[in-house]
Design a protein around this motif. Structure first.
Motif, short mmCIF file in Angstrom:
data_model
loop_
_atom_site.label_atom_id
_atom_site.label_comp_id
_atom_site.label_asym_id
_atom_site.label_seq_id
_atom_site.Cartn_x
_atom_site.Cartn_y
_atom_site.Cartn_z
N SER A 187 0.04 4.30 -2.50
CA SER A 187 -0.09 5.71 -2.08
C SER A 187 0.81 6.60 -2.92
O SER A 187 0.43 7.72 -3.28
CB SER A 187 0.27 5.84 -0.60
N ALA A 201 -11.04 1.65 0.15
CA ALA A 201 -11.55 2.53 1.20
C ALA A 201 -10.44 3.29 1.91
O ALA A 201 -10.58 4.48 2.22
CB ALA A 201 -12.35 1.71 2.21
N GLN A 202 -9.29 2.64 2.17
CA GLN A 202 -8.24 3.31 2.94
C GLN A 202 -7.53 4.40 2.13
O GLN A 202 -6.84 5.24 2.70
CB GLN A 202 -7.22 2.28 3.42
N HIS A 203 -7.71 4.39 0.82
CA HIS A 203 -7.09 5.42 -0.02
C HIS A 203 -8.13 6.40 -0.60
O HIS A 203 -7.77 7.28 -1.38
CB HIS A 203 -6.32 4.76 -1.18
N ASP A 254 -18.96 2.89 0.95
CA ASP A 254 -17.87 3.66 1.54
C ASP A 254 -17.86 5.11 1.02
O ASP A 254 -17.20 5.98 1.59
CB ASP A 254 -16.52 3.00 1.21
N GLU A 307 -9.98 8.91 0.48
CA GLU A 307 -9.94 10.36 0.70
C GLU A 307 -8.96 11.03 -0.26
O GLU A 307 -9.26 12.09 -0.82
CB GLU A 307 -9.58 10.68 2.15
N LYS A 308 -7.80 10.39 -0.49
CA LYS A 308 -6.80 10.97 -1.40
C LYS A 308 -7.29 10.93 -2.85
O LYS A 308 -6.91 11.76 -3.66
CB LYS A 308 -5.48 10.19 -1.29
N THR A 364 -8.58 3.18 -8.52
CA THR A 364 -9.65 2.73 -7.62
C THR A 364 -10.18 1.38 -8.08
O THR A 364 -10.44 0.49 -7.27
CB THR A 364 -10.80 3.77 -7.59
N HIS A 409 0.82 -1.22 0.00
CA HIS A 409 0.00 0.00 0.00
C HIS A 409 0.85 1.26 0.00
O HIS A 409 0.38 2.34 -0.37
CB HIS A 409 -0.94 0.00 1.21
N GLU A 410 2.12 1.11 0.36
CA GLU A 410 3.01 2.28 0.32
C GLU A 410 3.23 2.73 -1.12
O GLU A 410 3.17 3.93 -1.42
CB GLU A 410 4.34 1.94 0.98
N THR A 430 -11.81 -3.86 -3.40
CA THR A 430 -12.31 -3.82 -2.02
C THR A 430 -11.37 -3.11 -1.06
O THR A 430 -11.77 -2.77 0.06
CB THR A 430 -12.53 -5.25 -1.50
N GLU A 431 -10.13 -2.86 -1.46
CA GLU A 431 -9.18 -2.21 -0.57
C GLU A 431 -9.07 -0.72 -0.85
O GLU A 431 -8.16 -0.05 -0.37
CB GLU A 431 -7.80 -2.88 -0.72
#
Length: 726
Positions: free
Chosen positions: A46, A84-86, A123, A88-89, A76, A42-43, A81-82
């Motif tokens: 990002s 959601a954690q990104h 989400d 907002e950006k 996206t 995920h790094e 499904t993953e």
């Protein structure tokens, strides 16, 4: 790091001017992100998102911004499904692009957010307010392609919201309330669409927040677009139906909005508002009690609306509201409602003024003490209403005044103020005087009204007005059917204590007018005193005004009211003073006047026979009148002294009436009138003389000066015409 993950060729194609190259580059990014997500790196994900945000969506180059948006959507999709954690950006840069100057960038922003929303679904709700605000603006975009893309996104967002259990209506309502005042038709359609959708969701209580956006919906009813009006009306109808079926509704806040909208210049808005008010009055119960005054203020003008449908609903609502018997302890504001009704008395619409008076009357009947405590605030308005051009309004005002005047104190105040109004506004006396006095006599007892008016006029300082007022009262007394009982009582003045008291009471003020006194005496059958009054008149009393009033009296003598008097002429011997009084009046009239001819014709019909019971006695055919005066038949008769077989009024007192004192009272009052008339004539003469002197002075200033060098005048030359010279 991101540059190492994404090949340079992909990044170059992502900013290409050709859409196909940007699309292919986005697909490459989707695959890269998908592999990174599978590896749990995920790094690097990002880093890719940051690269797309800073180098592309934030670029001054339009093609870079377009590539950045499609790249974020692709990332996206790769995250699935993953995401959601990104999220907002990813979402923030896309939302910022909705305000881009380039319409194509705005279009791709809609496309990107659509693809993002399809992936993240629920989400997505955390960004709802920002997305809603952006869509609200895009719905009115100048580019039809952008509008079309925004509509597609809007439908998807609605689907997501309706199936989500994370949507917060409490956070959304303030935003909706702020946007409801927008006038753009596309935005209005967008807003009504969302209100309808949210209201259809069982778990969302839009009815509880209706007061927050109700005014905006009513505002849309006057939109120039028929479609928007129809949509707003449909939404309002649905909410009204929900209100009818709901056990708990905030009527108060909505009532304030409806009251304002009932005064809208738009006809459809007024009709809808008054329809809602009608339902609220039926359903609101105690909740609406504090708002009754405001509601009444909205209803009364609508009663006179030019649109019949509005008038019908307003009248029905008014009747329902008046039928509710609320108590001041429950918040019913008597003062506020009273002042609303008072304010509507000055409106130009008759129907509204009538209903306002009905309300004042209702309040008097139910809350008399509270209304009377504010009497000083409304009394002047009620008095002015007596000059209303509508007879129905005047009659209702009089009913209100009569209700107030049930108390002796207010009765006196009413008549004092009434006389004062007649004094300052003679047209009121001329146009409405008879109607007002007659109705008050019906409502408050004629004898009581006339006694009080007589007391007031007895001390009236303005003698001219007192005379006019007494003449008006006298004419009403002699002609009105409502005062028949009063006339019957006066006819018994010589035999009945009640009649005597009334006669004496009226006499004091009737002295202001000779013709009124004569009428009163003829009505009371005090014929000797009538003759004495006529004999007491002097030259100054017999003026044009007197003759005009006398003309009216002579004509009244021919009406059914004085039928008893004409029948008494069948017994000239018994009613000698009546004959003398009538002949006295005849002598005062000009011979060429119509009244003279009428009275002379009547007196010619007086028979030379005296009809008294079964006995008929005949006087000599010559000099009938003088013979009648000397012929008094036997038999019981009523006279001013009460004895039988005596000429009427041979004594100066009867039944407690001291006619000598009454005559002195009349003469003194007439003396005051004569002095007043002379003072007025002198004042007019001085005024006329002064104006002539001023005019002469002005003329002399324009004449050439006299030649003072000529010879002096001799004594003979100074003589006036016809004088002898020495």
């Amino acid at each position: 790091m991101a540059d190492a993950v994404i090949p340079a060729a992909v990044l170059r194609n992502l900013s290409d001017k050709l859409y196909e190259k940007r699309k292919n580059a986005a697909l490459e990014i989707e695959g890269i992100v998908k592999s990174l997500a599978a590896a749990g790196d995920h790094e690097k994900i990002s880093a890719v998102i940051n690269l797309l945000t800073t180098e592309f969506t934030g670029s001054p180059q339009a093609h870079h911004r377009k590539g950045g948006l499609i790249g974020l959507a692709a990332a996206t999709v790769g995250l699935t499904t993953e995401a959601a954690q990104h999220l907002e950006k990813i979402v923030k840069p896309v939302l910022n692009a909705f305000g881009d100057q380039d319409s194509r960038v705005r279009y791709y922003a809609c496309e990107a957010l659509y693809n993002i929303a399809k992936v993240v679904r629920g989400d997505f709700i955390v960004f709802f307010n920002e997305i809603f605000d952006a869509l609200c603006k895009l719905s009115a975009d100048s580019d039809p392609n952008v509008q079309s893309a925004a509509h597609l996104l809007d439908r998807l967002v609605k689907d997501i919201v309706t199936e989500s259990d994370q949507f917060s209506i409490e956070e959304f309502i303030p935003l909706l309330r702020d946007r409801m005042n927008v006038l753009n038709p596309f935005v209005r359609q967008f807003l009504v669409g969302w209100i309808t959708v949210l209201d259809s969701v069982p778990d969302i209580d839009m009815l509880g927040f209706l007061p927050d956006f109700l005014d905006g919906l009513f505002n849309m009813l006057s939109d120039s677009s028929h479609e928007i009006r129809q949509q707003a009306d449909s939404a309002l109808s649905e909410f009204l139906q929900e209100i009818k079926n709901s056990p708990s509704v905030d009527y108060g806040r909505m009532a304030e909005i409806l009251v304002q909208r009932a005064a809208s210049p738009d006809e459809f808005t007024r009709l809808t508002a008054i329809t809602w008010i009608n339902e609220f009055v039926k359903l609101g119960g105690d909740q609406l009690v504090p708002y009754y005054a405001d509601i009444l203020g909205a209803i009364l003008p609508c009663i006179s609306d030019k649109e019949e449908k509005i008038r019908v609903v307003a009248r029905e609502t008014n009747e329902e509201l008046r039928a509710i018997k609320a108590d001041p302890t429950a918040g019913f504001d008597v003062r506020a409602i009273l002042f609303i009704a008072k304010g509507q008395l000055s409106t130009e619409w008759e129907a509204t003024r009538i209903e306002a008076l009905h309300w004042i009357s209702t309040l008097l009947n139910r809350h008399r003490s509270e209304v009377l405590s504010f009497l000083n605030k409304i009394f002047d308005t009620l008095l002015k209403a007596l000059s209303d051009p509508s007879d129905e309004v005047v009659l209702l005002v009089l009913e209100v005044h009569a209700c107030i005047a049930k108390d002796p104190q207010h009765f006196h105040e009413l008549l004092v103020f009434l006389v004062y109004n007649f004094h300052i506004d003679h047209s009121l006396l001329e146009k409405r005087g008879a109607l007002i006095i007659r109705q008050l006599c019906v409502l408050l007892d004629a004898e009581r009204v006339y006694r009080e008016l007589s007391t007031i006029l007895e001390g009236e300082a303005d003698l001219d007005f007192a005379s006019i007022m007494v003449q008006a009262l006298n004419l009403i007394l002699l002609t009105s059917s409502e005062l028949a009982e009063l006339r019957d009582l006066l006819k018994q003045s010589l035999v009945n204590s009640a009649g005597k008291d009334l006669f004496v009471s009226l006499y004091a003020s009737w002295c202001h007018s000779p013709e009124a006194i004569i009428s009163l005496c003829l009505l009371a059958q005090t014929y000797q005193h009538a003759s004495t009054v006529i004999q007491s008149l002097v030259e100054e009393d017999i003026n044009v005004r007197f003759l005009v009033q006398l003309d009216k009296l002579i004509r009244l003598l021919e009406t059914p009211i004085f039928a008893y008097l004409r029948l008494q002429l069948l017994e000239p011997g018994r009613y000698t003073w009546l004959l003398k009084a009538l002949n006295g009046l005849l002598m005062l009239l000009p011979q060429q006047s119509a009244a003279f001819k009428i009275l002379r014709t009547r007196l010619k019909t007086v028979p030379s026979y005296s009809f008294s019971g079964d006995q008929v006695e005949r006087t000599s055919s010559g000099n009938t009148y003088s013979q009648i005066l000397h012929h008094i038949p036997s038999g019981s008769q009523i006279s001013e002294d009460g004895d039988v077989n005596q000429d009427v009024g041979t004594c100066n007192s009867h039944n407690g009436i001291n006619f000598t004192t009454r005559l002195h009272q009349f003469e003194q009052k007439q003396k005051q009138h004569r002095v007043h008339a002379k003072a007025q004539a002198k004042s007019r003469k001085i005024s006329t003389s002064s104006s002539k002197d001023v005019q002469g002075l002005e003329e002399s200033q324009h004449q050439p000066p006299l030649d003072s060098s000529g010879p002096p005048l001799s004594r003979s030359s100074r003589k006036g015409p016809g004088q002898l010279q020495l």
